[in-house]
Design a protein around this motif. Sequence first.
Motif, PDB file in Angstrom:
ATOM      1  N   ARG A 131       0.896  -1.306   0.110  1.00  0.00           N
ATOM      2  CA  ARG A 131      -0.072   0.177  -0.004  1.00  0.00           C
ATOM      3  C   ARG A 131       0.830   1.238   0.004  1.00  0.00           C
ATOM      4  N   SER A 132       0.259   2.353  -0.419  1.00  0.00           N
ATOM      5  CA  SER A 132       0.907   3.531  -0.498  1.00  0.00           C
ATOM      6  C   SER A 132       0.960   4.291   0.930  1.00  0.00           C
ATOM      7  N   THR A 133       2.242   4.747   1.298  1.00  0.00           N
ATOM      8  CA  THR A 133       2.441   5.583   2.415  1.00  0.00           C
ATOM      9  C   THR A 133       3.571   6.625   2.070  1.00  0.00           C
ATOM     10  N   HIS A 134       4.024   7.186   3.191  1.00  0.00           N
ATOM     11  CA  HIS A 134       5.228   8.174   2.956  1.00  0.00           C
ATOM     12  C   HIS A 134       6.416   7.868   3.947  1.00  0.00           C
ATOM     13  N   PHE A 135       7.690   7.656   3.226  1.00  0.00           N
ATOM     14  CA  PHE A 135       8.796   7.773   3.899  1.00  0.00           C
ATOM     15  C   PHE A 135       9.725   8.943   3.781  1.00  0.00           C
ATOM     16  N   SER A 136      10.672   9.464   4.609  1.00  0.00           N
ATOM     17  CA  SER A 136      11.440  10.452   4.464  1.00  0.00           C
ATOM     18  C   SER A 136      12.370  10.335   3.140  1.00  0.00           C
ATOM     19  N   SER A 137      12.376  11.483   2.537  1.00  0.00           N
ATOM     20  CA  SER A 137      13.369  11.347   1.268  1.00  0.00           C
ATOM     21  C   SER A 137      14.598  12.093   1.591  1.00  0.00           C
ATOM     22  N   ALA A 138      14.760  12.494   2.878  1.00  0.00           N
ATOM     23  CA  ALA A 138      16.031  13.037   3.224  1.00  0.00           C
ATOM     24  C   ALA A 138      17.112  12.205   2.928  1.00  0.00           C
ATOM     25  N   PRO A 139      17.133  10.976   3.326  1.00  0.00           N
ATOM     26  CA  PRO A 139      18.438  10.287   2.796  1.00  0.00           C
ATOM     27  C   PRO A 139      18.862  10.272   1.463  1.00  0.00           C
ATOM     28  N   ALA A 140      17.892  10.285   0.650  1.00  0.00           N
ATOM     29  CA  ALA A 140      18.015  10.421  -0.789  1.00  0.00           C
ATOM     30  C   ALA A 140      18.511  11.598  -1.278  1.00  0.00           C
ATOM     31  N   LEU A 141      17.952  12.899  -0.776  1.00  0.00           N
ATOM     32  CA  LEU A 141      18.359  14.125  -0.930  1.00  0.00           C
ATOM     33  C   LEU A 141      19.731  14.310  -0.464  1.00  0.00           C
ATOM     34  N   LEU A 142      20.070  13.824   0.645  1.00  0.00           N
ATOM     35  CA  LEU A 142      21.522  13.833   1.175  1.00  0.00           C
ATOM     36  C   LEU A 142      22.540  13.216   0.128  1.00  0.00           C
ATOM     37  N   HIS A 143      22.172  11.937  -0.168  1.00  0.00           N
ATOM     38  CA  HIS A 143      22.932  11.398  -1.090  1.00  0.00           C
ATOM     39  C   HIS A 143      23.219  12.266  -2.368  1.00  0.00           C
ATOM     40  N   GLN A 144      21.866  12.733  -3.023  1.00  0.00           N
ATOM     41  CA  GLN A 144      22.349  13.713  -4.116  1.00  0.00           C
ATOM     42  C   GLN A 144      23.189  14.600  -4.039  1.00  0.00           C
ATOM     43  N   HIS A 145      23.151  15.345  -2.705  1.00  0.00           N
ATOM     44  CA  HIS A 145      24.086  16.412  -2.493  1.00  0.00           C
ATOM     45  C   HIS A 145      25.661  15.823  -2.082  1.00  0.00           C
ATOM     46  N   THR A 146      25.805  14.748  -1.607  1.00  0.00           N
ATOM     47  CA  THR A 146      26.952  14.407  -1.119  1.00  0.00           C
ATOM     48  C   THR A 146      27.708  13.101  -1.609  1.00  0.00           C
ATOM     49  N   GLY A 147      26.857  12.354  -2.172  1.00  0.00           N
ATOM     50  CA  GLY A 147      27.343  11.093  -2.763  1.00  0.00           C
ATOM     51  C   GLY A 147      27.354   9.944  -1.552  1.00  0.00           C
ATOM     52  N   ALA A 148      26.869  10.150  -0.316  1.00  0.00           N
ATOM     53  CA  ALA A 148      27.209   9.319   0.871  1.00  0.00           C
ATOM     54  C   ALA A 148      26.472   8.022   0.502  1.00  0.00           C
ATOM     55  N   ALA A 149      26.982   7.003   0.953  1.00  0.00           N
ATOM     56  CA  ALA A 149      26.374   5.632   0.951  1.00  0.00           C
ATOM     57  C   ALA A 149      25.135   5.561   1.958  1.00  0.00           C
ATOM     58  N   ILE A 150      24.096   4.842   1.547  1.00  0.00           N
ATOM     59  CA  ILE A 150      23.105   4.454   2.504  1.00  0.00           C
ATOM     60  C   ILE A 150      22.875   3.025   2.743  1.00  0.00           C
ATOM     61  N   LEU A 151      22.763   2.992   4.430  1.00  0.00           N
ATOM     62  CA  LEU A 151      22.902   1.495   4.638  1.00  0.00           C
ATOM     63  C   LEU A 151      21.514   1.512   5.521  1.00  0.00           C
ATOM     64  N   PRO A 152      20.763   0.469   5.476  1.00  0.00           N
ATOM     65  CA  PRO A 152      19.695   0.242   6.533  1.00  0.00           C
ATOM     66  C   PRO A 152      20.273  -0.495   7.828  1.00  0.00           C
ATOM     67  N   ALA A 153      19.858  -0.174   8.869  1.00  0.00           N
ATOM     68  CA  ALA A 153      20.400  -0.900  10.027  1.00  0.00           C
ATOM     69  C   ALA A 153      19.600  -0.838  11.117  1.00  0.00           C
ATOM     70  N   PHE A 154      19.605  -1.954  11.947  1.00  0.00           N
ATOM     71  CA  PHE A 154      18.492  -2.119  12.858  1.00  0.00           C
ATOM     72  C   PHE A 154      19.078  -3.065  14.079  1.00  0.00           C
ATOM     73  N   VAL A 155      18.491  -2.830  15.324  1.00  0.00           N
ATOM     74  CA  VAL A 155      18.929  -3.401  16.447  1.00  0.00           C
ATOM     75  C   VAL A 155      17.689  -4.202  16.963  1.00  0.00           C
ATOM     76  N   LEU A 156      17.632  -5.594  17.077  1.00  0.00           N
ATOM     77  CA  LEU A 156      16.492  -6.490  17.205  1.00  0.00           C
ATOM     78  C   LEU A 156      16.483  -7.100  18.569  1.00  0.00           C
ATOM     79  N   HIS A 157      15.610  -7.129  19.287  1.00  0.00           N
ATOM     80  CA  HIS A 157      15.460  -7.841  20.285  1.00  0.00           C
ATOM     81  C   HIS A 157      15.212  -9.354  19.937  1.00  0.00           C
ATOM     82  N   ASN A 158      16.443 -10.353  20.799  1.00  0.00           N
ATOM     83  CA  ASN A 158      16.462 -11.876  20.407  1.00  0.00           C
ATOM     84  C   ASN A 158      15.576 -12.641  21.374  1.00  0.00           C
TER      85      ASN A 158
END
Length: 297
Positions: free
Chosen positions: A215-242
């Motif tokens: 379904r359609s929702t909204h995510f922040s476009s800030a990471p993609a915009l920062l990548h446009q300006h800097t070329g920075a890599a984007i990595l998803p990261a999570f800390v999960l209860h085990n």
Amino acid sequence: MNSSHSHPGYNDAGFALGYRLANVLPHPVCRFIGSTLALASYHTQHRAREALMKNLHQVTGLTGAPLKRIARRNFQNFGRMIADYFYCSNKHEKEIRPLLDEWHGLDALRQALAQGKGVILVTGHLGNWELGGILLALDGWPINVVTLEEPTTQLTMTRDAYRKRVGIRTIPVGESKNTFAFLEMIAALKRNEIVCMLVDRPYGETGIPVTFFGRSTHFSSAPALLHQHTGAAILPAFVLHNARGRYNAIAEPMLDLVTLPDRREVLAVNTQKIATAFEKIIGPHADQWYNFVPIWP
């Protein structure tokens, strides 16, 4: 990175009590209290519960009693996570580190930093997002956390001091700070540092449509915009209860981002890549995805 401001106890008095209890009670007792209070909230906070159940239904497809069970477990996990947050606030490094069992993907993070353009770690309201930044900072990684302004000035100062204690720099965003904050993020990336961002509930005007669990929702476009300006890599990261009552941390490989002539189109495509990456992590861990407000319209 903020939790749900709409959740009960997210205020000066609630945080003051949490810090106090974590300072005098054993950690298992604090976790038990957090879980018990959160379960009580499940029964009394009807709006938060209904919003969560609608979100979890979209992620899991569950209905009826199974959906209620995962929602109750979600509330309880949230309470335990908050108890761990308070526990870490006044403990030494040697007491914080045992909360983490495993780190997966640190090599990917090292490779991304080796490119010299900074790294954007994107995460969601999943697991224990604050703990990831704390552990990276304790290991000497240059961490900047992007966070919404808190409901009160006192709470903003309290959480900022909490992060500073372990070496985390906070970049607050809000209606009055968005332009300056964006420049701060760019500066941090140009110093080849790590910028951590919650993106599954966009702030201000950063939201951009994505397809998320069908379904359609909204995510922040800030990471993609920062990548446009800097070329920075984007990595998803999570800390999960085990299952052992501790945490596993995961840094995914660098996302394969596109470059297109149309800047708006490239923002949409790269933000969708983030949402798609989130699906495979959130799906199996829906009982740790803490969104007590509607995600889908």
